[in-house]
Design a protein around this motif. Structure first.
Motif, short mmCIF file in Angstrom:
data_model
loop_
_atom_site.label_atom_id
_atom_site.label_comp_id
_atom_site.label_asym_id
_atom_site.label_seq_id
_atom_site.Cartn_x
_atom_site.Cartn_y
_atom_site.Cartn_z
N GLN A 245 53.60 69.24 25.11
CA GLN A 245 53.19 69.99 26.30
C GLN A 245 54.37 70.46 27.13
O GLN A 245 54.38 71.58 27.65
CB GLN A 245 52.26 69.13 27.16
CG GLN A 245 51.56 69.91 28.27
CD GLN A 245 50.53 70.89 27.70
OE1 GLN A 245 49.48 70.48 27.23
NE2 GLN A 245 50.83 72.18 27.75
N ALA A 246 55.40 69.62 27.26
CA ALA A 246 56.57 70.02 28.05
C ALA A 246 57.24 71.24 27.45
O ALA A 246 57.59 72.20 28.15
CB ALA A 246 57.56 68.86 28.15
N PHE A 275 61.24 70.93 32.23
CA PHE A 275 60.07 70.27 32.78
C PHE A 275 60.38 68.80 33.03
O PHE A 275 60.92 68.11 32.15
CB PHE A 275 58.88 70.39 31.82
CG PHE A 275 57.65 69.67 32.30
CD1 PHE A 275 56.79 70.25 33.21
CD2 PHE A 275 57.35 68.40 31.83
CE1 PHE A 275 55.64 69.58 33.65
CE2 PHE A 275 56.22 67.72 32.25
CZ PHE A 275 55.37 68.32 33.17
N THR A 276 60.04 68.33 34.21
CA THR A 276 60.24 66.92 34.55
C THR A 276 58.90 66.34 35.00
O THR A 276 58.30 66.83 35.97
CB THR A 276 61.26 66.74 35.69
OG1 THR A 276 62.49 67.36 35.31
CG2 THR A 276 61.50 65.26 35.97
N LEU A 277 58.43 65.32 34.30
CA LEU A 277 57.17 64.68 34.63
C LEU A 277 57.32 63.88 35.90
O LEU A 277 58.33 63.20 36.11
CB LEU A 277 56.76 63.77 33.47
CG LEU A 277 55.37 63.15 33.51
CD1 LEU A 277 54.32 64.24 33.38
CD2 LEU A 277 55.24 62.13 32.38
N GLU A 289 57.25 68.90 37.56
CA GLU A 289 58.08 69.96 38.11
C GLU A 289 58.72 70.77 36.98
O GLU A 289 59.30 70.20 36.06
CB GLU A 289 59.17 69.37 39.01
CG GLU A 289 58.64 68.76 40.30
CD GLU A 289 57.92 69.78 41.17
OE1 GLU A 289 58.51 70.85 41.42
OE2 GLU A 289 56.78 69.50 41.57
N LEU A 290 58.60 72.07 37.09
CA LEU A 290 59.23 72.97 36.13
C LEU A 290 60.28 73.80 36.86
O LEU A 290 59.97 74.53 37.80
CB LEU A 290 58.19 73.88 35.48
CG LEU A 290 58.68 74.85 34.41
CD1 LEU A 290 59.38 74.11 33.28
CD2 LEU A 290 57.52 75.68 33.86
N VAL A 313 53.74 72.40 38.19
CA VAL A 313 52.85 73.05 37.23
C VAL A 313 51.89 72.03 36.63
O VAL A 313 52.24 70.87 36.42
CB VAL A 313 53.64 73.75 36.10
CG1 VAL A 313 54.50 74.87 36.66
CG2 VAL A 313 54.50 72.77 35.33
N ALA A 314 50.68 72.49 36.38
CA ALA A 314 49.67 71.64 35.75
C ALA A 314 48.91 72.39 34.66
O ALA A 314 47.92 71.90 34.13
CB ALA A 314 48.70 71.12 36.80
N SER A 315 49.39 73.61 34.32
CA SER A 315 48.70 74.43 33.33
C SER A 315 49.65 75.50 32.82
O SER A 315 50.70 75.78 33.42
CB SER A 315 47.47 75.10 33.95
OG SER A 315 47.88 76.06 34.92
#
Length: 343
Positions: A245-246, A275-277, A289-290, A313-315
């Motif tokens: 996903q990342a 991308f950082t979860l 965070e992207l 981001v979530a999508s």
């Protein structure tokens, strides 16, 4: 009979170009899917001559012949899947095909492969550096205006041979004949070199602060017909399993930026998403965070514009929005003029 109603498959087929890198990438990806699905696989080599002009190819508009030939095979049902290097894939998605999966991303950096173990700073004045990428050429000249950039073509081993000549290990991977080195260095994607087992030729992995990679660099795309991805069988489940996903969100933002700039994959544009979860989460299927950074360069490296944007981001839609946002900021600041983009 629909694909979901057909006799359960025992294997899947993967279309591939005949180059060493294409075969290596396709094989490694097929093995991932084999492990996840329990199915066997077969590689089908697809001819990619540039004079293919009949059938569905003429309707694919704007794609390079390599990607287009594989896509024709998918559309005609000659293979189930195709594996592409995302950095070489046009941003417009043809009707009837989907990018079903983006696996875990490899090293995104460009690699300097130079004689005598030299780094970019160590290269002598007026050193000859080979690359076929305007993006790489522009950023190299921005860092080292004295360099002589030489336009080169050919597969990875052939390009390396322009520096290292008749190195025995290059002959082993398909380079032969009377070869003489005529360049001080070449610049190639780290991911491709590592996938081919040729990382020993790397003398410096170029930091993105010096050379920002191409949108999608280091990532692969598994493309197929929609019914292959959605029918709920072992193969479609495996496609979902190997998705990262990342990586998907990063390349979505990068390619959305490129598409909004209306710039092709050969334009002097670099982009990199990270991308950082969020620390409170344990899965990349939730928000994080992207950060997206982009650069637009003049072909001679004399002008360069860097911009950066960040978004929770979530999508995929969120990731795309970030790419469009940063592209808009670049355009408003004059990036099209700097990079010679036609709008």
């Amino acid at each position: 009979m629909s694909e979901s109603q057909a006799t359960p498959r025992s294997q899947f087929t993967v279309g591939t170009r005949g180059s060493a890198l294409a075969v290596t990438q396709s094989t490694a990806t097929a093995q991932l899917l084999e492990q996840a699905s329990g199915l066997g696989f077969e590689l089908i080599q697809v001819k990619t001559e540039g004079d293919i002009v009949t059938g569905p190819l003429a309707q694919l508009g704007g794609t390079g012949v390599f990607a287009a030939a594989l896509r024709v095979s998918l559309l005609e049902g000659k293979c189930d899947l195709a594996v592409h290097s995302l950095k070489d894939l046009p941003t417009a998605q043809p009707e009837g095909l989907v990018i079903a999966t983006v696996p875990e991303r490899a090293d995104v950096r460009d690699a300097l492969c130079a004689r005598d173990g030299l780094t970019l700073d160590d290269l002598p004045t007026n050193a000859k550096v080979g690359t076929g990428s305007p993006r790489r050429a522009a950023q190299l000249l921005a860092a080292r205006p004295d360099l002589t950039i030489v336009d080169i073509r050919g597969n990875v081993p052939t390009r390396l041979a322009r520096v290292f000549g008749e190195d025995p290990s290059l002959v082993d991977v398909g380079v032969g004949g009377e070869l003489r080195s005529d360049l001080d260095a070449v610049v190639l994607a780290t991911a491709g070199l590592e996938r081919l087992g040729l990382e020993r030729f790397i003398t410096e992995r170029l930091d993105p602060s010096i050379v920002l990679p191409a949108p999608g660099q280091g990532a692969l795309a598994i493309e197929c017909r929609p019914e292959t991805a959605l029918n709920g069988d072992l193969l479609s489940t495996a496609l979902h399993t190997v998705e990262n996903q990342a990586a998907r969100w990063e390349v979505k933002a990068e390619r959305a930026l490129l598409g909004h700039l209306e710039a092709g994959c050969a334009a002097p544009i670099g982009a990199l998403g990270r991308f950082t979860l969020g620390s409170e989460h344990s899965s990349v299927s939730v928000a994080g965070e992207l950060v997206l950074e982009a650069v637009a360069c003049s072909p001679d490296g004399s002008r360069m514009m860097r911009r950066r944007a960040q978004k929770t981001v979530a999508s995929l839609a969120d990731a795309r929005a970030l790419g469009v946002q940063l592209a808009t900021e670049l355009l408003d600041a004059g990036a099209a003029d700097i990079a010679g983009l036609t709008r």
